[in-house]
Structure formats: structure tokens, C-alpha cells
Design a protein around this motif. Sequence first.
Motif, PDB file in Angstrom:
ATOM      1  N   ILE A  91       1.031  -1.596   0.107  1.00 21.99           N
ATOM      2  CA  ILE A  91       0.144   0.084   0.211  1.00 21.99           C
ATOM      3  C   ILE A  91       0.929   1.801   0.189  1.00 21.99           C
ATOM      4  O   ILE A  91       2.140   1.435   1.023  1.00 21.99           O
ATOM      5  N   ALA A  92       0.677   2.095  -0.711  1.00 22.39           N
ATOM      6  CA  ALA A  92       1.397   3.489  -1.123  1.00 22.39           C
ATOM      7  C   ALA A  92       0.265   4.600  -1.167  1.00 22.39           C
ATOM      8  O   ALA A  92      -0.117   4.947  -1.763  1.00 22.39           O
ATOM      9  N   SER A  93      -0.245   4.874  -0.404  1.00 24.46           N
ATOM     10  CA  SER A  93      -1.378   6.171   0.191  1.00 24.46           C
ATOM     11  C   SER A  93      -0.495   7.098   0.562  1.00 24.46           C
ATOM     12  O   SER A  93      -0.071   7.373   1.351  1.00 24.46           O
ATOM     13  N   GLU A  94      -0.692   8.258  -0.658  1.00 22.70           N
ATOM     14  CA  GLU A  94      -0.583   9.429  -0.338  1.00 22.70           C
ATOM     15  C   GLU A  94       1.077  10.067   0.047  1.00 22.70           C
ATOM     16  O   GLU A  94       1.357  10.176   1.192  1.00 22.70           O
ATOM     17  N   VAL A  95       1.518   8.936  -0.463  1.00 22.92           N
ATOM     18  CA  VAL A  95       3.042   9.450  -0.758  1.00 22.92           C
ATOM     19  C   VAL A  95       3.944   9.470  -1.762  1.00 22.92           C
ATOM     20  O   VAL A  95       4.518  10.259  -1.545  1.00 22.92           O
ATOM     21  N   VAL A 121      -2.510   2.282  -5.173  1.00 26.67           N
ATOM     22  CA  VAL A 121      -1.753   3.405  -5.415  1.00 26.67           C
ATOM     23  C   VAL A 121      -2.761   4.759  -4.911  1.00 26.67           C
ATOM     24  O   VAL A 121      -3.897   4.384  -5.501  1.00 26.67           O
ATOM     25  N   THR A 122      -2.938   5.417  -3.958  1.00 26.44           N
ATOM     26  CA  THR A 122      -3.326   6.601  -3.849  1.00 26.44           C
ATOM     27  C   THR A 122      -2.817   8.057  -3.828  1.00 26.44           C
ATOM     28  O   THR A 122      -1.393   7.998  -3.349  1.00 26.44           O
ATOM     29  N   PRO A 223     -17.072  10.536  -7.584  1.00 26.17           N
ATOM     30  CA  PRO A 223     -16.381  10.132  -9.164  1.00 26.17           C
ATOM     31  C   PRO A 223     -15.926  12.127  -9.343  1.00 26.17           C
ATOM     32  O   PRO A 223     -15.599  12.242 -10.482  1.00 26.17           O
ATOM     33  N   VAL A 224     -16.570  12.641  -8.981  1.00 26.84           N
ATOM     34  CA  VAL A 224     -16.240  14.487  -9.190  1.00 26.84           C
ATOM     35  C   VAL A 224     -15.349  14.968  -8.869  1.00 26.84           C
ATOM     36  O   VAL A 224     -14.504  16.355  -9.809  1.00 26.84           O
ATOM     37  N   ILE A 225     -15.165  15.041  -7.265  1.00 28.03           N
ATOM     38  CA  ILE A 225     -14.109  15.667  -6.800  1.00 28.03           C
ATOM     39  C   ILE A 225     -13.908  15.207  -5.673  1.00 28.03           C
ATOM     40  O   ILE A 225     -13.013  15.777  -4.930  1.00 28.03           O
ATOM     41  N   GLY A 226     -13.391  13.635  -5.549  1.00 19.88           N
ATOM     42  CA  GLY A 226     -12.522  13.042  -4.511  1.00 19.88           C
ATOM     43  C   GLY A 226     -11.500  13.152  -4.388  1.00 19.88           C
ATOM     44  O   GLY A 226     -10.824  13.623  -5.376  1.00 19.88           O
ATOM     45  N   LYS A 227     -11.481  13.857  -3.233  1.00 22.17           N
ATOM     46  CA  LYS A 227      -9.476  14.235  -2.934  1.00 22.17           C
ATOM     47  C   LYS A 227      -8.559  13.264  -3.399  1.00 22.17           C
ATOM     48  O   LYS A 227      -7.411  13.699  -3.724  1.00 22.17           O
ATOM     49  N   SER A 228      -9.271  11.806  -3.552  1.00 20.08           N
ATOM     50  CA  SER A 228      -7.804  11.181  -3.472  1.00 20.08           C
ATOM     51  C   SER A 228      -8.141  10.375  -4.946  1.00 20.08           C
ATOM     52  O   SER A 228      -9.711   9.730  -5.342  1.00 20.08           O
ATOM     53  N   VAL A 229      -7.357   9.859  -5.512  1.00 17.51           N
ATOM     54  CA  VAL A 229      -7.986   8.540  -6.826  1.00 17.51           C
ATOM     55  C   VAL A 229      -6.905   7.067  -6.207  1.00 17.51           C
ATOM     56  O   VAL A 229      -5.894   7.605  -5.523  1.00 17.51           O
ATOM     57  N   VAL A 230      -7.692   6.103  -6.288  1.00 18.87           N
ATOM     58  CA  VAL A 230      -6.662   5.114  -5.934  1.00 18.87           C
ATOM     59  C   VAL A 230      -6.509   4.293  -6.788  1.00 18.87           C
ATOM     60  O   VAL A 230      -7.688   4.060  -7.909  1.00 18.87           O
ATOM     61  N   LEU A 231      -5.067   3.675  -7.402  1.00 23.50           N
ATOM     62  CA  LEU A 231      -5.178   2.776  -8.737  1.00 23.50           C
ATOM     63  C   LEU A 231      -4.844   1.431  -7.936  1.00 23.50           C
ATOM     64  O   LEU A 231      -4.019   1.341  -6.961  1.00 23.50           O
ATOM     65  N   TYR A 232      -4.820   0.409  -8.315  1.00 25.37           N
ATOM     66  CA  TYR A 232      -4.507  -1.101  -8.547  1.00 25.37           C
ATOM     67  C   TYR A 232      -4.117  -1.320  -9.287  1.00 25.37           C
ATOM     68  O   TYR A 232      -3.993  -1.499 -10.677  1.00 25.37           O
TER      69      TYR A 232
END
Length: 237
Positions: A91-95, A121-122, A223-232
Motif C-alpha cells: 500500500i502506498a497511500s498519499e506518498v 496506490v493513492t 467520481p466528480v471531486i473525490g480528493k484522492s484517486v486510488v489505483l490498483y
Amino acid sequence: MLTVDFARLPVGPGDRVLDLGAGGGRHAFEVLRRGADVVAFDLDPAEMESVAAMFAAMDKEGEVPYGATGETVVGTALDMPFPDGSFDRVIASEVLEHIPEDMAAMKEIVRVLKPGGLLAVTVPAFLPERVCWALSEAYHTAPGGHIRIYTLAELSAKLKSSGLEIGDHHHAHGLHTPYWWIKCAVGVDNNDHPIAKAYHELLVWDIMKRPAVTRIAEQILNPVIGKSVVLYARKPA
């Protein structure tokens, strides 16, 4: 407050998980509760001391399933002290948005991930982050702050070029984006501004109570203004 969706990144007994850039440990604590072995890894020794104390408190309170372990390690994402193929999940979140040599960090992630292993990754999503940068120079110029804004395409391309197979993605924390826009507008250090303070209280209430109305609102906003995007992503077997 979790950013990673553990339905898309399943962890459990027998898995060894690296929480890279663990910070306060929010994802590491959830991994441990699910019975996996977790290593919280961060550059900040004080943060890791706090996380280690929480691991001990969780164990004392019976929140840690039998056999699961939590440990902390201090170090840099560019040269991690782990053998190749050490982890089933990373997990690499906000790094990554903090690291100048982000491609080098991605290659280190791939190195320590087992073949067939999964990565989440976020990073801050492009639109909310771009607005924050436009509203406040202090938001992104503070020491240790964000040094880049990723598009989803750029993040996907860099991870793919590092040797990963790209999976699905989603956005998270749509309710939090207006708070950061307000903070950037009134001053990122101005915690006593009445509007910022009131919105912060709303977020705390939401985190504690999880009422249906805010859960539905966040699903609409994500989906519109989510603060983070999370990719797997997955390391090829």
C-alpha cells in the motif's frame, strides 16, 4: 479513515503487507485487524514510534487476530531494507506526490513485491489538487509538501513502465475536497476560521457516525471531486 478499498486489495492471514509511507498508520492498523502481517514503513521516526505504540495497544485489547504481527521500520522509499519479493501486498497511500524521484520509488515497490503480488496506490486527484494549488501557494510549497499533481494517465503510465499490470481505479473522500478548498482560501494554517472550523466538525461527525446521508453524498461526489484517486496494480507472476 481508509482510502484503500480492501475488497479490491484483499488481505488476510498468511499475507505480508507493506504500508509504504505509513504516516499515522491508518491502513496498517486495518491490515493488522484483518489478520495479515504488516510492516509500517516511513521516513519519520516519531510517526513510527506512535504506530508501534498503537500496535501494542491493539494487541493488549485483543484486536489483533492470533498469529498476526505488526512492526515498524524507518527508512526511505528509494532504498528499502527488504529483500526482493518480500511482500504479498503493498500500500502506498498519499506518498508518491511527496517524492521527487517517484519512478525510483515505484521500481523499489516492484522489487519488494512478490510476483503475482498486488499494489494499491493513492494520490491526490488532479482537479481537487489543481484547485488547491491555485488557491494557496503555501499548500504545496511547505517543506515535505506535494511537489507534483498526477493525472490518472500519468500515474498509470509510470506504474506500467515500472513493470506492473494496471487494474481498476476509483476516487475517495469527496466530502473532504471542499474542506481543503476552504482551508486554501482562508489560509492553510488558519484552523480557527469559522467556516473551516465548522466544516471540520462536520467531517469529524461523519467519520464517527457514518450516517446514511453523508455516505450517499460522498458516493455521488467521489467520481466528480473525490480528493484522492486510488489505483490498483499487479506484479506479473
